[in-house]
Every structure is written in C-alpha cells, then in structure tokens.
Motif scaffolding. Sequence first.
Motif, mmCIF file in Angstrom:
data_model
loop_
_atom_site.group_PDB
_atom_site.id
_atom_site.type_symbol
_atom_site.label_atom_id
_atom_site.label_comp_id
_atom_site.label_asym_id
_atom_site.label_seq_id
_atom_site.Cartn_x
_atom_site.Cartn_y
_atom_site.Cartn_z
ATOM 1 N N PRO A 193 0.828 -1.217 0.000
ATOM 2 C CA PRO A 193 0.000 0.000 0.000
ATOM 3 C C PRO A 193 0.862 1.267 0.000
ATOM 4 O O PRO A 193 1.879 1.352 0.681
ATOM 5 C CB PRO A 193 -0.810 -0.131 1.286
ATOM 6 N N VAL A 194 0.426 2.246 -0.784
ATOM 7 C CA VAL A 194 1.176 3.493 -0.930
ATOM 8 C C VAL A 194 0.827 4.438 0.216
ATOM 9 O O VAL A 194 -0.352 4.654 0.516
ATOM 10 C CB VAL A 194 0.843 4.157 -2.284
ATOM 11 N N ASP A 195 1.846 4.987 0.861
ATOM 12 C CA ASP A 195 1.644 5.949 1.948
ATOM 13 C C ASP A 195 1.254 7.291 1.335
ATOM 14 O O ASP A 195 2.069 7.956 0.695
ATOM 15 C CB ASP A 195 2.931 6.080 2.765
ATOM 16 N N ALA B 268 -5.159 3.037 -5.666
ATOM 17 C CA ALA B 268 -4.956 4.238 -4.866
ATOM 18 C C ALA B 268 -3.453 4.487 -4.655
ATOM 19 O O ALA B 268 -2.678 3.535 -4.555
ATOM 20 C CB ALA B 268 -5.648 4.089 -3.515
ATOM 21 N N PRO B 269 -3.052 5.737 -4.620
ATOM 22 C CA PRO B 269 -3.860 6.956 -4.545
ATOM 23 C C PRO B 269 -4.555 7.383 -5.843
ATOM 24 O O PRO B 269 -5.572 8.043 -5.804
ATOM 25 C CB PRO B 269 -2.833 8.031 -4.133
ATOM 26 N N ALA B 270 -3.995 7.020 -7.018
ATOM 27 C CA ALA B 270 -4.602 7.485 -8.270
ATOM 28 C C ALA B 270 -4.326 6.472 -9.367
ATOM 29 O O ALA B 270 -3.227 5.906 -9.448
ATOM 30 C CB ALA B 270 -4.050 8.858 -8.666
ATOM 31 N N THR C 289 -9.506 2.059 -3.295
ATOM 32 C CA THR C 289 -8.732 1.222 -2.388
ATOM 33 C C THR C 289 -7.368 0.939 -3.015
ATOM 34 O O THR C 289 -7.163 1.152 -4.215
ATOM 35 C CB THR C 289 -9.449 -0.104 -2.117
ATOM 36 N N HIS C 290 -6.463 0.428 -2.211
ATOM 37 C CA HIS C 290 -5.122 0.127 -2.726
ATOM 38 C C HIS C 290 -5.192 -0.844 -3.902
ATOM 39 O O HIS C 290 -4.541 -0.636 -4.936
ATOM 40 C CB HIS C 290 -4.267 -0.468 -1.614
ATOM 41 N N VAL D 13 -3.279 2.334 -15.924
ATOM 42 C CA VAL D 13 -2.166 2.211 -14.975
ATOM 43 C C VAL D 13 -2.620 2.529 -13.545
ATOM 44 O O VAL D 13 -3.259 3.557 -13.297
ATOM 45 C CB VAL D 13 -1.014 3.146 -15.389
ATOM 46 N N LYS D 14 -2.264 1.637 -12.631
ATOM 47 C CA LYS D 14 -2.565 1.852 -11.210
ATOM 48 C C LYS D 14 -1.392 2.529 -10.506
ATOM 49 O O LYS D 14 -0.266 2.518 -10.989
ATOM 50 C CB LYS D 14 -2.840 0.512 -10.523
#
Length: 363
Positions: A217-219, A322-324, A317-318, A337-338
């Motif tokens: 997961p991205v902080d 997420a975030p974009a 959600t991750h 692209v995630k």
Amino acid sequence: MDRRPTALLRRARDAVEPPARLVDWSLFAIVVFEAVSGLVSFTVGSASWWPLFWAHRVAGVTFVALLGFKLARVRHRVTDRRQWRPSTGLSVLTTIAAVGALATGTAWVFGLDVRLSYWTLLSVHVGFGLVLVPLVVAHLSTRFRLPRRRDFDRRRTSLKYAGLLVSGAVVYRGQEFANRVLDSSGADRRFTGSQPREGDGNGAFPVTSWVADDPDPVDTDEWTLDVAGATGSDLEFTYDGIAPDAEREALLDCTSGWYTVQRWRGLRVGDLLESAGAAADARYVRFVSVTGYRWSLPIDEARDALLATHVDDERLTHGHGAPARLVAPGRRGFQWVKWVERIEVRRRGDPAQWVVTLVSGFE
C-alpha cells in the motif's frame, strides 16, 4: 455385423475432410492465428475491433473439426503400444494442450465463471493457447511433410474449407443464440468475451494485478504526483492537494475476462497538461506507476482521460490503484495504470513499455 453405418460415416467424413497433410498444416496455421489474434485482442477495447474477436472464435470452432480429423487418423498410434515412438509423448502433450484450450474457451463462452487459484477460465485458456504454439511447432517438426501438388484440387479443397469455415460461423452464432435462450451469464458478454460485474464502488469488481505488478500500500502522506517532460513548467501535487472535481462514467474491460461500468472521479488529464504548458510538438503522455509499470497514450487521447482518485464517491482502495489510477475509456484494463506517481509529456512514443508490462513488479 452391419457395416453400413460405418461406411456411411466414412464416406461423409471423406466428403468434408481435406487431405491429411493440409489438415496438419491447417492446424498449425490456426494455432498461430489464434495466438496472434488472441494477443492482439488483449490490446484493443473499442467495438470497431469486433471482427477480430469474431474471427478468433470462428477459427476456434473450425479447429475443433480439423483436430477431430487428425485424431481419428492417428489414434491407433497411441492405442497400439507397438507403434509408440519417442515423439508419441510430445503428441500426447500437444493433444492435451489443444483440448485444454478448446474446453476452457468453450466453457467460458457459455458463461461458466470459476476461478482456478488466481486465474479465471479465460486466463487458463490463454495459458493453454500460449503453450500450444511451441508444442505444435515441435510436433510438426517430428513429422515434417510438405503438402503435395495433388492435395491442392482447387475446387474440391476450396469447397471443403469454405464448408468448414461456414459451419464454424453457424456453430458460433448458434452458441450465442443458445446463451440468449437459456439466459446464461454468457449472454451478457461483451464482444471481447468479458462477463459483467455489477454494482457500484470498489467492491463491485475484482482486484487484479498485471503479471507481478502488486506493490505494498502506498503511503499517501509521502506520495506525490509529478507532471514533467516536454512542458513549460513541472508540477507536483500532494495527495491532500488534489481537488478531484472531474467526473465521468467509463467501462473498464479487464483482460482476465470481466468488465464493469463505474462512475469515476479525479483530475482530467487535459487540465493537468494545460496547467503544465504541454509543448506544442508533444505527441504522447506516459503514465508511470510506483512499480515502474508504465503506459503511454497519444496526447489527444490523453487529454480526455482521467486520473481517478474515487470510484462512485468512494476513495479508491489500494487494490484498485490508490492513490490514483488512469481511466482510459476504450482501452483494456492493463492499460489503466494503477498507483500513478508520474505523468510525463513526451515527443516520442515508448515501445519499451511492452517489455515493462512483463517485468515490472519482479524483484
């Protein structure tokens, strides 16, 4: 024992079966065509490409008939142990891969939706198809025989192949009609073969990753979005600094065999390019993930894309990027692209992105 039914069946088969060597080379040609058309189909999502998907399915049905001719002709080589050769094992493996590809493809188009570990039946079908190509090449090399001149009786051979292809088209259309009559889930497939996933928000559609593209997961406190490249000025956004005020409904069609229509909200890429002052001679926009995965869109197409932070008023959600994540209508899911962290405006394309799709995420 009355041998008349057997004789009638033999005569009927002779009337439609091409010469043996043409059958062998036709099987090879169809396997290559199915592999190429299947891979190309992964990269297109607009309805204008429906003939490619239609041809792929008709060729698959035709392959069933040709494979039947082949197996009927050589079955004694497997059932009679005295005729076993070192190449017999290769022949059996090739048959297993061919039957596996046909069985999983058939089950998928009739709406059977089961998962084998992480894979849908469509993914397993693709796996069998990719394995089948080198197996068929190796098998053909063990019994390499070019067609003879007498195999090409133009009128008769042309009629036989025309009959096989027309029969394949009729069977394919019959399958579609059967799905509608039975109201099976296969009746709701898109032209790509993908089945629907209903509902709204993150929970409405599966979490999938392309190859090994699956980061932690991205902080969001540390994450930034950079817009750079052929621009008048570079931009940087923090997560809290993004105002997701653009919205659009778009269909996401995943290559693992499902599709969903959702309402996405985020930043319009065209607004970002305008704010950064994209160069007049810029031709492409590249979207780069935190994993290094990337994909480029022609700049005119990119202007109409969305960098989504929300789906149906829920923050992504991750697992969904997420975030974009990029929302690119008309493109297949692996091109959305995630975990985007950088947008690059470019004057040239990026052919190396095809390599990156296979290796990003591996450590």
